[in-house]
Design an enzyme around this catalytic site. Structure first.
Site, mmCIF file in Angstrom:
data_model
loop_
_atom_site.group_PDB
_atom_site.id
_atom_site.type_symbol
_atom_site.label_atom_id
_atom_site.label_comp_id
_atom_site.label_asym_id
_atom_site.label_seq_id
_atom_site.Cartn_x
_atom_site.Cartn_y
_atom_site.Cartn_z
ATOM 1 N N ASP A 161 -25.229 68.088 -22.752
ATOM 2 C CA ASP A 161 -26.314 68.556 -23.358
ATOM 3 C C ASP A 161 -25.704 69.826 -23.947
ATOM 4 O O ASP A 161 -25.075 69.543 -25.163
ATOM 5 C CB ASP A 161 -27.325 68.918 -22.305
ATOM 6 C CG ASP A 161 -28.508 69.360 -22.922
ATOM 7 O OD1 ASP A 161 -28.965 68.787 -23.985
ATOM 8 O OD2 ASP A 161 -29.215 70.429 -22.731
ATOM 9 N N PHE A 214 -35.848 64.811 -23.982
ATOM 10 C CA PHE A 214 -35.805 64.947 -22.571
ATOM 11 C C PHE A 214 -35.768 63.753 -21.959
ATOM 12 O O PHE A 214 -36.980 62.870 -22.045
ATOM 13 C CB PHE A 214 -36.547 65.826 -21.898
ATOM 14 C CG PHE A 214 -36.096 66.447 -20.576
ATOM 15 C CD1 PHE A 214 -35.333 67.545 -20.365
ATOM 16 C CD2 PHE A 214 -36.797 66.057 -19.562
ATOM 17 C CE1 PHE A 214 -34.848 67.872 -19.201
ATOM 18 C CE2 PHE A 214 -36.262 66.321 -18.360
ATOM 19 C CZ PHE A 214 -35.567 67.387 -18.164
ATOM 20 N N VAL A 215 -34.725 63.333 -21.040
ATOM 21 C CA VAL A 215 -34.843 61.857 -20.571
ATOM 22 C C VAL A 215 -34.597 61.893 -19.076
ATOM 23 O O VAL A 215 -34.518 62.863 -18.488
ATOM 24 C CB VAL A 215 -33.550 61.010 -21.148
ATOM 25 C CG1 VAL A 215 -33.712 60.815 -22.664
ATOM 26 C CG2 VAL A 215 -32.386 61.878 -20.566
ATOM 27 N N ARG A 221 -26.708 66.213 -9.024
ATOM 28 C CA ARG A 221 -27.129 64.925 -8.378
ATOM 29 C C ARG A 221 -27.420 63.785 -9.602
ATOM 30 O O ARG A 221 -27.451 62.802 -9.002
ATOM 31 C CB ARG A 221 -28.624 65.052 -7.837
ATOM 32 C CG ARG A 221 -28.428 65.707 -6.273
ATOM 33 C CD ARG A 221 -29.594 66.440 -6.000
ATOM 34 N NE ARG A 221 -29.922 67.534 -6.184
ATOM 35 C CZ ARG A 221 -31.110 67.938 -5.873
ATOM 36 N NH1 ARG A 221 -32.074 67.627 -5.020
ATOM 37 N NH2 ARG A 221 -31.467 69.417 -5.995
ATOM 38 N N GLY A 222 -27.376 64.046 -10.710
ATOM 39 C CA GLY A 222 -27.527 63.419 -11.759
ATOM 40 C C GLY A 222 -26.652 61.923 -12.200
ATOM 41 O O GLY A 222 -27.235 60.872 -12.380
ATOM 42 N N ASP A 255 -33.202 63.328 -13.506
ATOM 43 C CA ASP A 255 -34.673 63.914 -12.986
ATOM 44 C C ASP A 255 -35.633 64.765 -14.030
ATOM 45 O O ASP A 255 -34.945 65.294 -14.851
ATOM 46 C CB ASP A 255 -34.506 64.585 -11.621
ATOM 47 C CG ASP A 255 -33.871 65.810 -12.121
ATOM 48 O OD1 ASP A 255 -32.940 66.054 -12.508
ATOM 49 O OD2 ASP A 255 -34.711 66.812 -11.715
ATOM 50 N N ARG A 307 -35.946 59.997 -10.613
ATOM 51 C CA ARG A 307 -34.471 59.394 -10.746
ATOM 52 C C ARG A 307 -34.510 58.097 -10.403
ATOM 53 O O ARG A 307 -33.523 57.370 -10.619
ATOM 54 C CB ARG A 307 -33.968 60.216 -9.353
ATOM 55 C CG ARG A 307 -33.675 61.807 -9.520
ATOM 56 C CD ARG A 307 -32.503 62.201 -8.739
ATOM 57 N NE ARG A 307 -32.738 63.675 -8.412
ATOM 58 C CZ ARG A 307 -32.089 64.470 -9.219
ATOM 59 N NH1 ARG A 307 -31.330 64.046 -10.156
ATOM 60 N NH2 ARG A 307 -31.963 65.673 -9.340
ATOM 61 N N GLU A 332 -20.241 62.497 -15.316
ATOM 62 C CA GLU A 332 -21.303 63.126 -15.447
ATOM 63 C C GLU A 332 -22.493 62.361 -16.145
ATOM 64 O O GLU A 332 -22.213 61.154 -16.595
ATOM 65 C CB GLU A 332 -21.201 64.299 -16.789
ATOM 66 C CG GLU A 332 -21.607 65.794 -16.101
ATOM 67 C CD GLU A 332 -22.034 66.653 -17.021
ATOM 68 O OE1 GLU A 332 -23.156 67.070 -16.726
ATOM 69 O OE2 GLU A 332 -21.490 66.610 -18.128
ATOM 70 N N ASP A 333 -24.032 62.804 -15.852
ATOM 71 C CA ASP A 333 -25.045 62.014 -16.197
ATOM 72 C C ASP A 333 -24.981 62.154 -17.684
ATOM 73 O O ASP A 333 -25.426 61.474 -18.554
ATOM 74 C CB ASP A 333 -26.312 62.300 -15.557
ATOM 75 C CG ASP A 333 -26.517 63.820 -15.224
ATOM 76 O OD1 ASP A 333 -25.838 64.702 -15.845
ATOM 77 O OD2 ASP A 333 -27.548 64.168 -14.927
HETATM 78 P P1 IMP Z 1 -25.053 70.923 -19.943
HETATM 79 O O1 IMP Z 1 -24.582 71.995 -19.103
HETATM 80 O O2 IMP Z 1 -26.308 71.793 -20.905
HETATM 81 O O3 IMP Z 1 -24.503 70.041 -20.904
HETATM 82 O O4 IMP Z 1 -26.256 70.342 -19.146
HETATM 83 C C1 IMP Z 1 -25.888 69.274 -18.360
HETATM 84 C C2 IMP Z 1 -26.764 68.953 -17.272
HETATM 85 O O5 IMP Z 1 -27.939 69.295 -17.703
HETATM 86 C C3 IMP Z 1 -26.921 67.752 -17.076
HETATM 87 O O6 IMP Z 1 -25.860 67.254 -16.020
HETATM 88 C C4 IMP Z 1 -28.134 67.389 -16.635
HETATM 89 O O7 IMP Z 1 -28.309 67.518 -15.055
HETATM 90 C C5 IMP Z 1 -29.080 68.345 -17.073
HETATM 91 N N1 IMP Z 1 -30.001 67.642 -18.161
HETATM 92 C C6 IMP Z 1 -29.465 67.550 -19.511
HETATM 93 N N2 IMP Z 1 -30.497 66.957 -20.383
HETATM 94 C C7 IMP Z 1 -31.320 66.464 -19.565
HETATM 95 C C8 IMP Z 1 -32.488 65.631 -19.727
HETATM 96 O O8 IMP Z 1 -32.735 65.308 -20.968
HETATM 97 N N3 IMP Z 1 -33.011 65.176 -18.647
HETATM 98 C C9 IMP Z 1 -32.637 65.838 -17.346
HETATM 99 N N4 IMP Z 1 -31.678 66.485 -17.083
HETATM 100 C C10 IMP Z 1 -30.823 66.758 -18.470
#
Ligand code: IMP
Length: 178
Positions: free
Chosen positions: A105, A154-155, A45-46, A161, A167, A101-102
């Site tokens: 990470d 963490f943002v 949803r981000g 969210d 959000r 993508e939001d």
């Molecule tokens: P990845 O698979 O570890 O790259 O994670 C990506 C997803 O983790 C993002 O699309 C977010 O939904 C969530 N995410 C990563 N960092 C944060 C953060 O700092 N705050 C909130 N959600 C996060």
């Protein structure tokens, strides 16, 4: 931990986000200038706020579709195992696709979802992430366009969210436990 009190410090203002989106859209328009229709795929949803601002700034013929992948659940740690919770409504074979993508990470989500979309044989697949935390990477992945590189914080806000909250903040803020 979700009931612990935390404060949010502004990291990227709404104005900075808007200016960056304008610049990114100019690059995306150059890349897709010859497209007959671009399918803009929001990763729920981000990305819902980001995609809303992005498509209104894009001067291209577009269609919007959504995909939902599991990510953090309600915590602050990535699950690493990516599951598709909601698939696209439309076919993308032979189409130009922009995946939105939001945050990138660990990179597992982008890796999994780009592999999935690529397996459907789009004409062109490009990716854009509003935020990137390169220091957290576990899979060697990078979006074609990135809004902002940020440190390992963490943002929340602008669609992103913490346990489904915050959000609706118009800016990106970092979560701090005082
Ligand atoms: P990845 O698979 O570890 O790259 O994670 C990506 C997803 O983790 C993002 O699309 C977010 O939904 C969530 N995410 C990563 N960092 C944060 C953060 O700092 N705050 C909130 N959600 C996060």
């Amino acid at each position: 931990m979700t009931d612990r009190r935390y404060v949010i410090d502004e990291m990227i203002s709404a104005k900075e986000i808007a200016a960056r989106i304008e610049a990114l859209c100019r690059e995306i328009q150059t890349e897709f200038k010859d497209t007959d229709k671009l399918v803009v795929v929001g990763l729920l949803r981000g990305s819902f706020v980001f995609i809303a601002d992005l498509v209104r700034e894009l001067d291209l013929p577009i269609e919007v579709d959504f995909l939902e992948a599991s990510s953090y659940g309600d915590g602050m740690e990535s699950s690493r195992e990516v599951r598709i919770l909601k698939d696209l409504r439309g076919a993308i074979e032979g189409r130009d696709v922009l995946l939105v993508e939001d945050i990138v990470d660990t990179g597992h989500t982008l890796h999994h979802v780009t592999n999935l979309l690529q397996s459907r044989n789009p004409a062109r697949l490009r990716t854009i992430a509003l935020l990137d935390k390169p220091s957290r990477r576990e899979v060697d992945m990078k979006a074609n366009w990135t809004g902002f590189e940020i440190p390992d914080e963490f943002v929340v806000g602008y669609g992103i969210d913490y346990a489904q909250r915050n959000r609706n903040l118009p800016y990106i803020g970092k979560v701090r436990f005082p």
